[in-house]
Design an enzyme around this catalytic site. Structure first.
Site, PDB file in Angstrom:
ATOM      1  N   GLY A  57      46.409  40.625  45.813  1.00  0.00           N
ATOM      2  CA  GLY A  57      47.387  40.193  46.686  1.00  0.00           C
ATOM      3  C   GLY A  57      47.278  40.693  48.139  1.00  0.00           C
ATOM      4  O   GLY A  57      48.178  40.676  48.812  1.00  0.00           O
ATOM      5  N   ASP A  63      32.957  32.348  45.611  1.00  0.00           N
ATOM      6  CA  ASP A  63      33.855  33.191  46.386  1.00  0.00           C
ATOM      7  C   ASP A  63      33.326  33.558  47.807  1.00  0.00           C
ATOM      8  O   ASP A  63      32.206  34.245  47.604  1.00  0.00           O
ATOM      9  CB  ASP A  63      34.298  34.317  45.580  1.00  0.00           C
ATOM     10  CG  ASP A  63      35.232  35.194  45.905  1.00  0.00           C
ATOM     11  OD1 ASP A  63      35.889  35.192  47.313  1.00  0.00           O
ATOM     12  OD2 ASP A  63      35.462  36.509  45.352  1.00  0.00           O
ATOM     13  N   SER A  83      40.625  41.543  42.896  1.00  0.00           N
ATOM     14  CA  SER A  83      40.695  41.277  44.595  1.00  0.00           C
ATOM     15  C   SER A  83      41.072  42.755  45.274  1.00  0.00           C
ATOM     16  O   SER A  83      40.376  43.730  44.929  1.00  0.00           O
ATOM     17  CB  SER A  83      41.709  40.162  44.567  1.00  0.00           C
ATOM     18  OG  SER A  83      41.553  39.751  46.001  1.00  0.00           O
ATOM     19  N   GLY A  98      39.471  34.242  42.258  1.00  0.00           N
ATOM     20  CA  GLY A  98      40.706  34.243  41.130  1.00  0.00           C
ATOM     21  C   GLY A  98      40.475  33.333  40.105  1.00  0.00           C
ATOM     22  O   GLY A  98      41.675  32.996  39.643  1.00  0.00           O
TER      23      GLY A  98
END
Length: 367
Positions: free
Chosen positions: A129, A311, A208, A342
Site C-alpha cells: 500500500g 513490474d 510491495s 501485485g
C-alpha cells in the site's frame, strides 16, 4: 543465487549462465552464474520540498491524494474492508488481536480448522500500500491471507500500521514491528489462535511496501540475534533518484502503479528531513551492503524474493536480491516474466502465476 525464471507460464530452472533473448533490447540485466549487473540512468534532480509533500489533491491513476496527507480516495473495490471471520469458512477462520490499543497496533490472525494435533509455522505478513494507504482489514489482502493460510498450512498474522505512523514508516515503524516478533515468540494475547503455533518457525513476509518492511525486520532480527526461519519478499518496494531500465520501460504502462504513484508514495513515506529518494529506506544500495558486512557470520534468515518482468520495480528488486547474495546469504530469486505488480492478489486460478507463487512459498516453508 538459486534463480528460477518463469517464462510463458512454464517454469524453467536455469542451471547454467542465464541471458535474456537477444531480441529483447529493452532489458538492461544480464544473468551469468546467477550474478546480476544493473545499468542505471543519471539521477533526477527532483527534491522533496514541503509544497510537494502536500500533493495539492493530486490525482494519480484514479487515486486522489488529499492535501492534508490523509489516506487517498479511489476505486471502492481497492479500498474496501471486511471484518474478521471468527467462524471457519473453507477451513480458515480469522480474528483481530489488539497488541497496543493506544498506538493503534493490531494484527489479523488467520488459522486453520483441521489441525490433527500438528504444529504450524507462523507467517508474520506486512501488507502493501505504498506505506500510506490500505489496512490489514483490506478485502484484497484478507482474501489473499485466507488462501495463504490454507495453502501453507500456517498461522498468518497480518500487521496493521498505526494510523498516525504511515508517513514515518522508514524512521520508526520497524522498531515496533520487530517488537511484535519478540512478543509473539514469548506469549500471545490470544492463546486460542496460537495454541498450535511452532514458535521455532517464524517467517516474516511482505508484499510491495510490506516487503520492504519485512526485509528490514529480518535484518534487525539478525542484528539482535533473534532467530527467524526465513523471509519471503513479494515484489518489495524500493527506489532511488536514479531510474532503472524497468522503471523507464514500464513507468506508465500499469495504471495501478506508475512512476508518479511510486514517487508520491516516497514523498509521503520518507521522514521529514529526507532530501530525496536516495534515503536508506528507499535506496537499499546506500546502507544495506555495509549492514550485511557488519553482520558477518551471523547472517540473515534465508530469503525468497519474488519479482515480475512487467513490474516497473523489477530491477530494484533483483538488485536487492543480488546484494543479499553477494554478502553470502541464501537467496532464492523467482522471476515471473509475465507478472505485473501485485499479480498474486488477483485471486483468479486462471492466472497461473498467482497459483505458482503460492506453491513456491509453500515449498520454501517446508525446506
Amino acid at each position: 543465487m538459486n534463480y528460477t525464471r518463469v517464462r510463458r507460464r512454464v517454469i524453467e530452472t536455469k542451471k547454467k549462465a542465464l541471458e535474456f533473448p537477444q531480441t529483447d533490447k529493452s532489458r538492461s540485466w544480464a544473468f551469468q552464474r546467477f550474478k546480476c549487473v544493473v545499468v542505471r540512468h543519471p539521477p533526477s534532480t527532483e527534491k522533496l520540498g514541503d509544497e510537494e509533500r502536500k500533493s495539492s489533491g493530486n490525482q494519480i491513476g484514479g487515486f486522489v491524494f488529499a492535501e492534508d496527507g490523509s489516506p487517498p480516495t479511489g476505486p471502492a473495490w481497492f479500498f474496501a474492508e471486511v471484518p474478521a471471520n471468527p467462524a471457519f469458512i473453507d477451513g480458515v477462520a480469522s480474528r483481530d488481536v489488539i497488541l497496543d490499543k493506544d498506538r493503534g497496533l493490531w494484527v489479523r490472525v488467520f488459522r486453520l480448522e483441521e489441525l490433527e494435533n500438528r504444529t504450524l509455522p507462523i507467517v508474520i505478513f506486512y501488507h502493501g500500500g505504498g506505506f500510506v494507504y490500505i489496512s490489514a482489514a483490506n478485502a484484497i489482502f484478507h482474501r489473499f491471507c485466507e488462501a495463504l493460510s490454507r495453502k501453507l498450512g500456517a498461522i498468518v498474522g497480518v500487521c496493521e500500521l498505526p494510523p498516525s505512523s504511515g508517513a514515518q514508516a522508514p524512521g520508526g515503524l520497524r522498531r515496533w514491528l520487530l517488537n511484535w516478533v519478540r512478543e509473539i515468540a514469548k506469549s500471545s494475547s490470544d492463546q486460542d489462535a496460537f495454541a498450535h503455533a511452532d514458535f521455532s518457525k517464524i517467517f516474516v513476509m511482505g508484499d510491495s511496501a510490506g516487503g520492504n518492511l519485512a526485509a528490514r525486520v529480518a535484518l534487525r532480527a539478525a542484528q539482535d540475534g533473534i532467530p527467524l526461519a526465513g523471509q519471503i519478499l513479494l515484489q518489495p518496494f524500493y527506489g532511488g533518484t536514479s531510474r532503472t531500465e524497468s522503471e523507464l520501460r514500464l513507468g506508465s504502462s500499469d495504471p495501478m502503479i506508475t512512476l508518479r504513484i511510486t514517487d508520491f508514495c516516497w514523498l509521503a513515506a520518507l521522514p521529514e528531513g529526507a532530501v530525496d529518494r536516495d534515503h536508506p529506506f528507499c535506496n537499499m544500495t546506500l546502507e544495506l551492503p555495509g549492514d550485511l558486512a557488519r553482520l558477518g557470520a551471523r547472517g540473515l534468515a534465508r530469503a525468497l524474493v519474488v519479482v515480475g518482468g512487467k513490474d516497473l520495480l523489477h530491477d530494484h528488486q533483483v538488485e536487492f536480491a543480488k546484494i543479499l547474495e553477494d554478502a553470502g546469504n541464501a537467496v532464492k530469486l523467482i522471476d515471473y516474466e509475465n507478472a505485473s505488480h501485485g499479480f498474486y492478489l488477483v485471486g483468479d486460478d486462471s492466472c497461473q502465476e498467482s497459483v505458482l507463487v503460492l506453491d513456491e512459498v509453500a515449498s520454501f516453508l517446508r525446506e
